[in-house]
Design a protein around this motif. Sequence first.
Motif, PDB file in Angstrom:
ATOM      1  N   SER A 117       0.533  -0.216 -10.952  1.00 52.47           N
ATOM      2  CA  SER A 117       0.969  -0.519  -9.596  1.00 52.47           C
ATOM      3  C   SER A 117       1.471   0.774  -8.969  1.00 52.47           C
ATOM      4  CB  SER A 117       2.072  -1.579  -9.605  1.00 52.47           C
ATOM      5  OG  SER A 117       2.604  -1.762  -8.302  1.00 52.47           O
ATOM      6  N   ALA A 118       1.099   1.015  -7.688  1.00 49.50           N
ATOM      7  CA  ALA A 118       1.508   2.228  -6.992  1.00 49.50           C
ATOM      8  C   ALA A 118       1.980   1.872  -5.585  1.00 49.50           C
ATOM      9  CB  ALA A 118       0.351   3.237  -6.929  1.00 49.50           C
ATOM     10  N   LYS A 119       3.123   2.457  -5.177  1.00 50.26           N
ATOM     11  CA  LYS A 119       3.676   2.246  -3.839  1.00 50.26           C
ATOM     12  C   LYS A 119       4.051   3.581  -3.228  1.00 50.26           C
ATOM     13  CE  LYS A 119       5.578  -2.420  -4.584  1.00 50.26           C
ATOM     14  NZ  LYS A 119       6.785  -3.272  -4.486  1.00 50.26           N
ATOM     15  N   ASP A 120       4.024   3.643  -1.857  1.00 44.80           N
ATOM     16  CA  ASP A 120       4.451   4.853  -1.170  1.00 44.80           C
ATOM     17  C   ASP A 120       5.964   4.812  -0.936  1.00 44.80           C
ATOM     18  OD1 ASP A 120       4.873   3.091   0.905  1.00 44.80           O
ATOM     19  OD2 ASP A 120       3.208   3.808   2.119  1.00 44.80           O
ATOM     20  N   HIS A 121       6.496   5.826  -0.230  1.00 45.39           N
ATOM     21  CA  HIS A 121       7.952   5.918  -0.080  1.00 45.39           C
ATOM     22  C   HIS A 121       8.523   4.813   0.793  1.00 45.39           C
ATOM     23  CE1 HIS A 121       6.691   7.796   3.716  1.00 45.39           C
ATOM     24  NE2 HIS A 121       7.922   7.600   4.156  1.00 45.39           N
ATOM     25  N   ASN A 122       7.671   4.128   1.562  1.00 50.13           N
ATOM     26  CA  ASN A 122       8.121   2.997   2.371  1.00 50.13           C
ATOM     27  C   ASN A 122       8.033   1.666   1.620  1.00 50.13           C
ATOM     28  OD1 ASN A 122       8.719   4.471   4.738  1.00 50.13           O
ATOM     29  ND2 ASN A 122       6.526   4.603   5.221  1.00 50.13           N
ATOM     30  N   GLY A 123       7.602   1.702   0.361  1.00 50.67           N
ATOM     31  CA  GLY A 123       7.454   0.470  -0.413  1.00 50.67           C
ATOM     32  C   GLY A 123       6.128  -0.229  -0.165  1.00 50.67           C
ATOM     33  N   ARG A 124       5.212   0.423   0.584  1.00 55.83           N
ATOM     34  CA  ARG A 124       3.914  -0.202   0.846  1.00 55.83           C
ATOM     35  C   ARG A 124       3.050  -0.110  -0.401  1.00 55.83           C
ATOM     36  NH1 ARG A 124      -1.059   1.611   2.936  1.00 55.83           N
ATOM     37  NH2 ARG A 124      -0.190   3.735   3.001  1.00 55.83           N
TER      38      ARG A 124
END
Length: 266
Positions: A197-204
């Motif tokens: 699982s991978a998310k960006d700094h905004n939690g997207r």
Amino acid sequence: MSIGNSPEDDRPSIGRVLQQARIAAGLTVEEISSSTRVRIPIVHAIEEDDFSRCGGDVYARGHIRTLARAVELDPEPLVSQYDAEHGGRPAPTPAAPLFEAERIRSEPRRPNWTAAMVAAIVAVVGFVGFTFLKGGDDSPAATQVAEGPAPHKKSPAPKSDKPVDPKPAPSDSAIAAAPRDKVTVRLDASQGKSWISAKDHNGRLLFDGLLLQGQTKTFQDQERIDLVLGDAGSIELFVNGKKVEDKFRPGQVERLSYTKGDPAVG
């Protein structure tokens, strides 16, 4: 003679233990999923003792450990119970002996110089005899055969003043040329499959699924990439063009975070 049930038959199921501990901790399934990165459908399935959605025994053990720690339980008894109920922990597969078929190579034949020399002498003698019969020993042909053909002089190749183009230097890989104003993370499933699982700094959510052996995923963000690796031992990790040398064990679940200044495990 009657046979009673063993104490192991009376113990609660794995899913029941995890569910009761979660309720006792005052946590919802959504909160457990958010803190562990285990998807909500999988949390529900495990609490109902359905491990078919985990993707295999390795992932099931990893999810059990992650959920147990989230509700402050010792995961090892639950993992041992899972192994006992599902045929035990698989024994390590012994390395198969490698056999290399010996290739039968025929011994190279050596040139028969004696036969070649005899054939050459016969040809020369025959040619000389033929020439002698035609015009005698003083004929130009006989003289040429006796002295041998004049060596052929090769004309020197013309020199060119044009400089030779140097060979181009091999270009760096795309991951090594990662931009410095972003964080770039590449995952290589070189040792086996793994849920990631991978998310960006905004939690997207950038990706949530199974990475099969041999597949590669690359993620970029302006500030930070958050990762969850279901089987970290199967993954080779590259951050901002550099390989992360941390040794993860097979079946180990890892939650990692990287920024532009890494690699450094977050």
